[in-house]
Design a protein around this motif. Structure first.
Motif, PDB file in Angstrom:
ATOM      1  N   UNK A 114       7.462 -23.502  15.420  1.00  0.00           N
ATOM      2  CA  UNK A 114       6.942 -22.330  14.724  1.00  0.00           C
ATOM      3  C   UNK A 114       7.663 -21.049  15.156  1.00  0.00           C
TER       4      UNK A 114
ATOM      5  N   UNK B 286       4.417 -16.332  12.958  1.00  0.00           N
ATOM      6  CA  UNK B 286       4.647 -17.629  13.606  1.00  0.00           C
ATOM      7  C   UNK B 286       3.716 -18.706  13.070  1.00  0.00           C
ATOM      8  N   UNK B 287       2.530 -18.308  12.636  1.00  0.00           N
ATOM      9  CA  UNK B 287       1.586 -19.323  12.170  1.00  0.00           C
ATOM     10  C   UNK B 287       1.619 -19.537  10.654  1.00  0.00           C
TER      11      UNK B 287
ATOM     12  N   UNK C 122       0.039 -13.472  11.835  1.00  0.00           N
ATOM     13  CA  UNK C 122       1.211 -13.573  12.673  1.00  0.00           C
ATOM     14  C   UNK C 122       2.194 -14.496  11.972  1.00  0.00           C
TER      15      UNK C 122
ATOM     16  N   UNK D 265       2.378 -23.053   8.961  1.00  0.00           N
ATOM     17  CA  UNK D 265       1.344 -24.091   8.926  1.00  0.00           C
ATOM     18  C   UNK D 265       0.749 -24.226   7.530  1.00  0.00           C
ATOM     19  N   UNK D 266       0.711 -23.104   6.791  1.00  0.00           N
ATOM     20  CA  UNK D 266       0.075 -23.110   5.464  1.00  0.00           C
ATOM     21  C   UNK D 266       0.859 -23.982   4.466  1.00  0.00           C
TER      22      UNK D 266
ATOM     23  N   UNK E  75      -2.812 -14.169   6.673  1.00  0.00           N
ATOM     24  CA  UNK E  75      -2.168 -14.653   7.887  1.00  0.00           C
ATOM     25  C   UNK E  75      -1.614 -13.491   8.676  1.00  0.00           C
TER      26      UNK E  75
END
Lengths: 320, 227
Positions: free
Chosen positions: A147, A98-99, A96, A102-103, A94
């Protein structure tokens, strides 16, 4: 507001211009981090696996577990000094921060939720609509502010107040033993666990044998490139006393076992990191001195800082 | 006085009329020459096999209109999610009423955008076009069922992504086009996969050479078709 860090730290890598820090957004991210609402059955929050009293690691667990007591495949890493990391997760998949959320939110064995449902649940809460209005200027909540605020809270977790840092600032001095350990560290460990962050945050193969139950090939799992096989992110050596067990699958319970691996246990394969190819030679006395130095990397003030512990606001809201 | 007013109204009427004539582009999917609707059964072969499409969506970036080699117009919205489950997303109003003979666009989300943080609008991860276990947008997603597909529940799933290095599956598309007010941009699904793919290559879920090859086929399957 700007991130505060020592002058001997390098520049952060995170692009703050796309997500400038603000007290309100950090606080909102903190509330979300501790709220089990983000999980399918309301039982798991980020802090369930990233505990503040343990430098945000899942101490005492080799593999982390999520909803319905499901066991995961990896050990939840400690969270600190994230602004200096070029990528995230044990396989660096991953790019960034910020994302990253999501994981775990979407993983069926972790929080078992979907980002769509998280957006829906937060919009149904007057408490959150008001918080988002105050922080982002909009009471209609989309995935982006969720996020971004989670990222801001995590970015605010800076650990730079260990004894090592006091020595670097000239406020304290190492004992003779700690100084000997520091020299041993620089000679044997610094190329991968580079000070002052105590990691280059690159991925490497440190000779761990493949666990036949987990079959975890590290970066290869996300890149499908054969040269990435068994490459895992080099973790920081800060806060080791709070974050055992060690390695991506938590296979080593204590530092003794880790040192034993480096001196005697490295698997003989041609893919091992260049830096480890000569083997690591440490006498028993070397190891004792090295451990004394590693203890100077524990940052007690970080672990006990009330600024990022459980927010009372969430507790008060839950009781309404 | 009345004559002046009449002329003014007449001329402004003409201007308004021509502004309403900006070029519109409609995305259409075809299988065996038939326009595809989701959830409808289509014949696959002479042995009685059938297939249906359940999901068909993809990103287009930098949709640009050219006259010869001169860029005459770029669509205001940089990244657009075309989703066959949402008919309104299939029609693009260009906002351009001038002369053109070529169109260029990118299939997928460019590398630079993939490195940026949480995005909104068409790039919002709630549209299930962003991988969670690793970074990256899914450039093209097609899912469905076929009696010829041996997968669980006969499902075929193609999630084509990848924005780095050898497995970068983003594609540039350039098409000559006859100038018209209404353009039909047709995606010929027969050019993307065949019966053998349904039997042997029905699942692509990560960036890979397979994903890249299929993305190239998708790029080659776009043509403008005139009524």
């Amino acid at each position: 507001m700007n991130l505060t860090y020592p002058v001997y730290f390098p520049e952060p890598l995170y692009a703050f211009e796309y997500n400038p820090l603000s007290h309100k957004k950090i606080e909102l991210g903190r509330i979300l981090f501790y709220d089990p609402l983000l999980s399918k059955d309301g039982s798991i929050s980020c802090s369930s696996c990233h505990s503040p009293y343990n430098a945000f690691a899942h101490t005492d667990h080799d593999l982390s577990h999520g909803i319905f007591d499901q066991m995961g495949m990896r050990n939840a890493p400690a969270l600190f000094n994230l602004a200096w990391q070029p990528n995230f997760m044990w396989d660096g998949a991953i790019h960034n921060l910020e994302l990253q959320a999501l994981a775990p939110i979407g993983h069926p064995a972790e929080m078992g939720e979907s980002i769509q449902n998280v957006v829906k649940k937060l919009n149904e809460s007057a408490f959150y609509r008001d918080l988002f209005l105050q922080s982002f200027g909009d009471s209609v909540i989309t995935s982006r502010p969720i996020l971004k605020s989670l990222a801001q809270f995590q970015l605010s977790l800076v650990s730079a107040n260990a004894k090592y840092d006091q020595v670097k600032k000239g406020k304290l001095t190492f004992t003779e033993q700690e100084e000997r350990g520091y020299q041993i560290f620089k000679a044997n460990c610094n190329s991968c666990h580079k000070e002052p962050l105590f990691s280059t945050y690159k991925v490497a193969n440190n000779g761990l044998t493949l666990d036949p139950d987990l079959m975890d090939y590290g970066k290869y799992a996300s890149s499908s490139e054969i040269e990435d096989s068994l490459l895992f992110k080099i973790p920081s050596l800060r806060n080791l006393s709070y974050t055992y067990p060690y390695m991506h699958d938590g296979r080593f319970d204590n530092v003794n076992e880790v040192l034993q691996h480096y001196t005697k246990g490295i698997a003989n394969n041609s893919f091992i990191a260049e830096e480890l190819k000569g083997g690591v030679i440490l006498s028993t006395k070397n190891k004792i001195d090295l451990k004394a130095f590693l203890l100077t990397l524990d940052d007690k003030t970080f672990v006990f800082d009330s600024k990022h512990s459980f927010p009372k606001k969430l507790l008060l809201e839950a009781n309404d | 006085m009345k004559k002046w007013l009449f002329c003014l109204c007449f001329f402004s009427g003409i201007i308004a009329y021509s502004q309403n004539q900006t070029t519109r582009i409609s995305f259409v999917a075809q299988w065996d020459g038939k326009i595809v609707s989701l959830e409808k059964n289509y014949s696959l072969n002479t042995l009685g096999d059938s297939l249906k499409f359940e999901t068909l969506k993809f990103y287009i970036t930098d949709f640009q209109i050219f006259k010869d080699s001169i860029l005459v117009h770029s669509l205001a919205k940089k990244h657009i999610l075309i989703d066959f489950e949402k008919p309104e997303s299939l029609v693009l109003t260009s906002g351009f009423a001038g002369s053109f003979n070529k169109i260029k666009f990118t299939l997928g989300i460019d590398s630079a955008t993939n490195y940026l943080g949480a995005m909104e609008g068409d790039l919002d991860p709630i549209y299930n076009m962003y991988w969670t276990w690793q970074s990256g947008y899914v450039n093209f997603k097609m899912e469905g069922k076929s009696t010829a597909c041996p997968a669980r529940k006969n499902r075929f799933q193609w999630h084509l992504g990848g924005y780095m290095g050898a497995f970068n599956s983003v594609q540039s598309i350039e098409l000559g086009v006859e100038q018209k007010a209404q353009l039909n941009l047709v995606l010929d699904l027969n050019k993307i996969f065949n019966e053998k793919d349904l039997m042997k290559n029905y699942q692509i879920m990560t960036p890979s050479l397979k994903a890249k090859i299929m993305a190239q086929k998708v790029a080659s399957s776009f043509t403008f078709v005139h009524d």
